[in-house]
Design an enzyme around this catalytic site. Structure first.
Site, PDB file in Angstrom:
ATOM      1  CD  GLU A 265      19.562  55.383   5.766  1.00 54.89           C
ATOM      2  OE1 GLU A 265      20.692  55.618   4.909  1.00 54.89           O
ATOM      3  OE2 GLU A 265      18.801  55.704   6.299  1.00 54.89           O
ATOM      4  CE  LYS A 324      20.461  55.485   0.355  1.00 48.27           C
ATOM      5  NZ  LYS A 324      20.164  57.029   0.567  1.00 48.27           N
ATOM      6  CB  CYS A 376      16.984  56.420   3.403  1.00 46.47           C
ATOM      7  SG  CYS A 376      16.728  58.266   4.629  1.00 46.47           S
TER       8      CYS A 376
END
Length: 499
Positions: A265, A324, A376
């Site tokens: 990430e 995301k 994540c």
């Protein structure tokens, strides 16, 4: 009486802390079962909602203070918050989480049911519902849901592909209730044997389900390389370190030819629009060298408008991307800015106002696989991961857990990825900045890992899988239906007993 009233909450606090040993990295999976059985036994001894609330709160506070106190590290060490304020914020956060088991204790005490159905049926039902609610209320924080502690070694892990993590928690709570009931004084021996046999049967059922193959291999294996840069968090966004970081990842990627190379990430600490064309071409050539792709995490969009926490593919044309969807409150965006905007000035977190990606993004066709990317924190939400299934053949998580230092957080997060692999019947790849970088098989087992806080690459071969587990088909609807029927039956039984 005063001493007795203080003893139960103290025991509950210690029991909650003990349950953390069941999660990674210790993986002593029977501990949460025994801890919950002790909590249920104590709740059966109280008759008021207030006492039930206090005992449940104490148990929850012990669990979360011991299990997620790493939040203090991110707030104080890396967020720049004063130590006393970070400590207070961590305590308040854990106290809010402890309200969920506290509500379980209060509600069961007020349910008009005899002791046996209240313990054996109502408490497991309320426990399962409380964990499910914690997974979505205020965007959700399902960390330390007890079902995760059963992955991958416990027999109860067999229920994961059918009912998901909340179903595993519910089965665990049923067994804990049966153990607590059998340990209650003055139970006839025959009934004790019945309760223990029922608990054993639930374990045997889970073990039998572990032998069921829900998905099947599809296509040829793919060679992979997962890069772990180990870039210190306090250096990651320093402008004078950017060139060194870019060079490090380019050199690491070039040294490990594979069909699918995955960077963590925000591995590239600059916006895609600021990425030098020559550097982008270099990574694209590396991705192509085995006829595959390179996945790189970096912010996309514009710092002056909407920007996203994204992963882009470099190699096969055209470039693909995933942005995301499930953002971390106060870490990646500020909810209710008019009320909480001041937090930005207290927490020195770069890029703390990301925009949300589209919820209907599809798998990326890269490296010979259909890759469902998640970033994540997103892989702690199983019902969101399955949005890209059954089309996806493999799952990929990219993370930067440097925020949490040398704590339990990376191990606990990896255990959640193991649960996602089990629920979906797919392999899961984890590429992280500081650990735990890992390759996980469809049974939720760690096939290979890199030591935390080391720089390196993890190579291996992965197999894509097709098909659907029951959880992929139904999501949480199956366990919610079970709870609905059980709750209706208990409500009617309690209602009929009222004067």
């Amino acid at each position: 009486m005063r001493r007795a009233s203080l003893l139960l909450p103290l025991v509950a606090l210690l029991a909650g802390a003990l349950a953390v040993g069941g999660f990674a990295p210790l993986n002593l999976w029977p501990l949460p079962l025994l801890s919950l059985a002790l909590l249920f036994g104590m709740l059966l001894r109280v008759s008021t909602r207030r006492a039930g609330f206090v005992i449940g709160f104490a148990w929850g506070l012990g669990l979360f203070l011991a299990g997620v106190s790493w939040i203090y590290i991110s707030l104080s060490v890396y967020g720049g918050m004063a130590m006393w304020l970070a400590g207070l914020a961590t305590l308040l956060f854990c106290s809010v989480l402890a309200l969920f088991p506290a509500l379980v204790g209060a509600l069961q005490a007020g349910w008009a049911l005899p002791a046996t159905p209240r313990l054996v049926l109502a408490l497991p039902l309320l426990w399962g519902l409380s964990e499910w609610l914690r997974g979505w209320v205020l965007t959700g924080f399902p960390w330390l849901s007890l079902g995760y502690s059963q992955v991958p070694a416990s027999p109860l892990a067999g229920y994961a592909p059918v009912l998901g993590v909340y179903g595993v928690s519910f089965i665990l709570a049923l067994i804990a209730a049966l153990l607590a009931w059998s340990a209650t004084p003055r139970r006839p021996p025959a009934l004790r044997i019945w309760a223990l046999s029922a608990a054993l049967a639930l374990g045997v059922g889970g073990q039998a389900l572990r032998g069921v193959v829900w998905t099947s291999p599809v296509g040829a294996p793919t060679s992979v390389a997962l890069l772990q840069g180990n870039i210190p968090q306090d250096m990651k966004w320093q402008a004078d370190k950017t060139r060194a970081t870019l060079n490090d990842y380019a050199q690491m990627a070039a040294a490990v030819p594979a069909q699918l190379i995955v960077l963590p990430e925000t591995a590239l600490p600059l916006f895609e629009s600021a990425l030098p064309e020559a550097y982008r071409a270099q990574l694209t050539a590396i991705g192509k060298q085995q006829g595959g792709d390179l996945l790189a995490g970096l912010p996309t969009g514009s710092p002056d408008a909407a920007y996203y926490n994204s992963v882009i593919s470099l190699g096969s044309a055209p470039s693909q991307r995933y942005s995301k969807v499930h953002l971390v409150p106060f870490g990646e965006y500020i909810p209710l800015k008019s009320l909480w905007g001041w937090v930005i000035s207290v927490l020195h977190i770069p890029l703390s106002d990301f925009a949300r990606g589209a919820p209907d993004q599809r798998p990326l066709a890269i490296g010979g696989q259909q890759v469902a990317v998640n970033i994540c924190y997103e892989d702690v939400f199983g019902e969101e991961i399955i949005r890209q299934l059954p089309a996806a053949t493999v799952l990929v998580n990219v993370s930067n857990l440097a925020w949490f230092g040398n704590s339990f957080a990376p191990w606990q997060h990896a255990q959640m990825s193991q649960m996602r692999a089990l629920e979906s019947g797919r392999m899961m790849l984890r590429a992280t900045n500081t650990g735990l970088t890992a390759i996980i098989d469809p049974q939720g087992r760690l096939l290979a890992t890199l030591p935390p806080f080391t720089r390196g690459s993890l190579g291996g071969s992965i197999q894509g899988y097709a098909g659907s587990t029951p959880y992929v088909r139904w999501g949480n609807a199956a366990i919610l239906a079970v709870w609905g029927m059980l709750g209706l039956g208990l409500w009617r039984a309690g209602f009929k007993r009222r004067p």
